[in-house]
Design a protein around this motif. Structure first.
Motif, mmCIF file in Angstrom:
data_model
loop_
_atom_site.group_PDB
_atom_site.id
_atom_site.type_symbol
_atom_site.label_atom_id
_atom_site.label_comp_id
_atom_site.label_asym_id
_atom_site.label_seq_id
_atom_site.Cartn_x
_atom_site.Cartn_y
_atom_site.Cartn_z
ATOM 1 N N CYS A 80 0.854 -1.195 0.000
ATOM 2 C CA CYS A 80 0.000 0.000 0.000
ATOM 3 C C CYS A 80 0.890 1.245 0.000
ATOM 4 C CB CYS A 80 -0.903 0.003 1.236
ATOM 5 S SG CYS A 80 -1.872 1.517 1.404
ATOM 6 N N CYS B 141 -5.550 0.286 5.848
ATOM 7 C CA CYS B 141 -5.969 1.692 5.988
ATOM 8 C C CYS B 141 -7.276 1.988 5.267
ATOM 9 C CB CYS B 141 -4.875 2.640 5.497
ATOM 10 S SG CYS B 141 -4.615 2.622 3.707
ATOM 11 N N CYS C 168 -0.162 3.277 3.599
ATOM 12 C CA CYS C 168 0.187 2.844 4.966
ATOM 13 C C CYS C 168 1.303 1.801 4.990
ATOM 14 C CB CYS C 168 -1.043 2.295 5.680
ATOM 15 S SG CYS C 168 -1.585 0.683 5.075
ATOM 16 N N CYS D 184 -7.291 -1.231 0.465
ATOM 17 C CA CYS D 184 -6.276 -1.706 1.409
ATOM 18 C C CYS D 184 -6.955 -2.292 2.655
ATOM 19 C CB CYS D 184 -5.349 -0.549 1.801
ATOM 20 S SG CYS D 184 -4.178 -1.020 3.090
ATOM 21 N N PHE E 20 1.094 -1.342 4.074
ATOM 22 C CA PHE E 20 0.603 -2.722 4.241
ATOM 23 C C PHE E 20 1.097 -3.587 3.081
ATOM 24 C CE2 PHE E 20 -2.595 -5.976 3.291
ATOM 25 C CZ PHE E 20 -2.730 -6.595 4.525
ATOM 26 N N SER F 44 -4.762 2.040 -3.531
ATOM 27 C CA SER F 44 -3.426 2.406 -3.035
ATOM 28 C C SER F 44 -2.470 1.210 -3.018
ATOM 29 C CB SER F 44 -3.530 2.997 -1.619
ATOM 30 O OG SER F 44 -4.154 2.071 -0.750
HETATM 31 ZN ZN LIG Z 1 -3.061 0.997 3.315
#
Ligand SMILES: [Zn+2]
Length: 395
Positions: A352, A369, A355, A366, A357, A374
């Protein structure tokens, strides 16, 4: 103890406000309440939250001006994951007849967030809807409703709530609205409703012309329907606008080229690779070069690629090609291949942008987040030309 000290900051701020309000106009009755307030704080500091809650709730009974303190305390319990305590505080506030509209709005909103955390989505939904109807904290309540509908995958409700939010705020929601249309389009495709799916995809593209997912879903639809030229065009558009989605579109594009009878898939891949030298494209091009011109040409291509990209998948392929032509196979190559395979298996592949991830597959939203669009492929780090030159000199 230290954790409480940090977590108590909002309560301390609220208590400062509380005392400041009382400073110049103390009455005897009010000054008698201050020790009660500090007794509550003392219970908190001594890790006796239930006793503290009892004290604070009694305080609210005698003085509705401590609402902010209670809101801060409730939010604090929720952040600690103590949702039952947060609910108790907020329910107590909501039950008070003396609350003004603004204070009631905050109390209802916080209670709704508690219910969400407890997984009581129905109760949370009805509170947020009440806020919207009463025009209290409308934007926040609509955002919370969107969170609930997203979690429940209620895409038509997500769509209408996001559109309502967009009407009353300046918040740009085109990405989210386009993604809801895409979710609905994919749902229609699963139900065999191609016309409805097409209409949602058009809506997605009109709301957000940069929506990669809408182009991808449409390309897949056209390919299934036999309009291969249009599908190829759409896949190329995805490659131009979102090269980090190449793994999602490359199989479809390759199928288009094969069905269109393109003379040289290698030339098509090379043209795309020159614009976007990403790992999945590199591997496909390597296969095509090997099929057309043999292992030596494929190895030469990989050496050129790896001198500019720190890409394990390229290194693994180069070793695999070398092993194929070496007789007997080198024990060193076997070990290196094993090490690289383990490293590659541990790599997430997707990440991501917002964030960080990490994921093994593409998610349009995601999971961490909750942002849309993203998560993208992780690109290998480019190797600076100077560094390569230096390494060669050292060698
Ligand atoms: Zn994220």
């Amino acid at each position: 103890m230290m954790e409480w000290l940090f977590l108590l900051l909002p309560v301390a701020a609220a208590s400062g406000w509380w005392l400041a309000r009382r400073g110049p106009r103390h009455t005897c009755a009010e000054s008698e309440r201050e020790p009660v307030f500090f007794r509550g704080l003392n219970y908190l500091l001594n890790e006796q939250p239930d006793k503290a809650i009892d004290v604070f709730l009694k305080l609210a009974e005698v003085d509705s001006e401590t609402v902010e303190t209670h809101l801060a305390l409730g939010a604090l319990f929720r952040r600690r994951g103590e949702v039952d305590r947060a609910i108790r505080i907020h329910q107590n506030l909501v039950a008070r007849q003396s609350l003004g509209d603004a204070q009631r709005g905050f109390a209802l909103y916080e209670l709704g967030r508690d219910y969400m955390l407890a997984g009581l989505f129905d109760r949370a939904e009805s509170l947020f809807k009440e806020l919207v109807e009463r025009q209290l904290l409308q934007a926040r309540a609509l955002r919370a409703l969107i969170e609930i509908y997203q979690a429940e995958k209620e895409w038509p409700r997500c769509l209408e709530t996001a559109e309502a939010l967009q009407r009353i705020s300046d918040e740009p929601l085109r990405t989210e609205i386009a993604q809801y249309h895409c979710e609905l389009a994919e749902q229609c495709l699963r139900d065999g409703k191609a016309d409805r799916a097409r209409s949602h995809l058009l809506d997605a593209q009109s709301v957000d012309p940069d929506c990669i997912r809408a182009s991808l879903v449409q390309a897949r639809m056209e390919l299934r329907a036999g309009d291969v030229e249009t599908a190829a065009l759409l896949y190329r558009r995805v490659a131009q606008r979102g090269p980090r989605y190449l793994p999602a579109m490359l199989p479809g594009l390759m199928e288009c080229w094969q069905r269109l009878g393109r003379e040289s898939v290698t030339a098509e891949l090379r043209a795309l690779f020159e614009q976007h030298p990403s790992p999945p494209l590199m591997l496909r091009l390597c296969d095509a070069i090997e099929a057309e011109r043999g292992v030596a040409a494929a190895r030469e291509f990989l050496v050129r690629y790896l001198s500019g990209h720190a890409d394990l998948s390229g290194a693994e392929r180069l070793l695999a090609l070398r092993r194929r032509v070496q007789q007997p196979p080198s024990a060193e190559d076997e070990v290196l291949l094993e090490v690289i395979a383990r490293q590659l298996a541990a790599q997430p592949g997707y990440q991501c942008d917002h964030c960080g991830f990490e994921a093994r597959e593409l998610h349009w939203q995601c999971p961490s987040c909750k942002r849309w669009g993203s998560i993208k492929t992780v690109e290998p780090e480019p190797i600076a030309a100077a560094a390569v030159l230096r390494q060669r000199q050292i060698a």
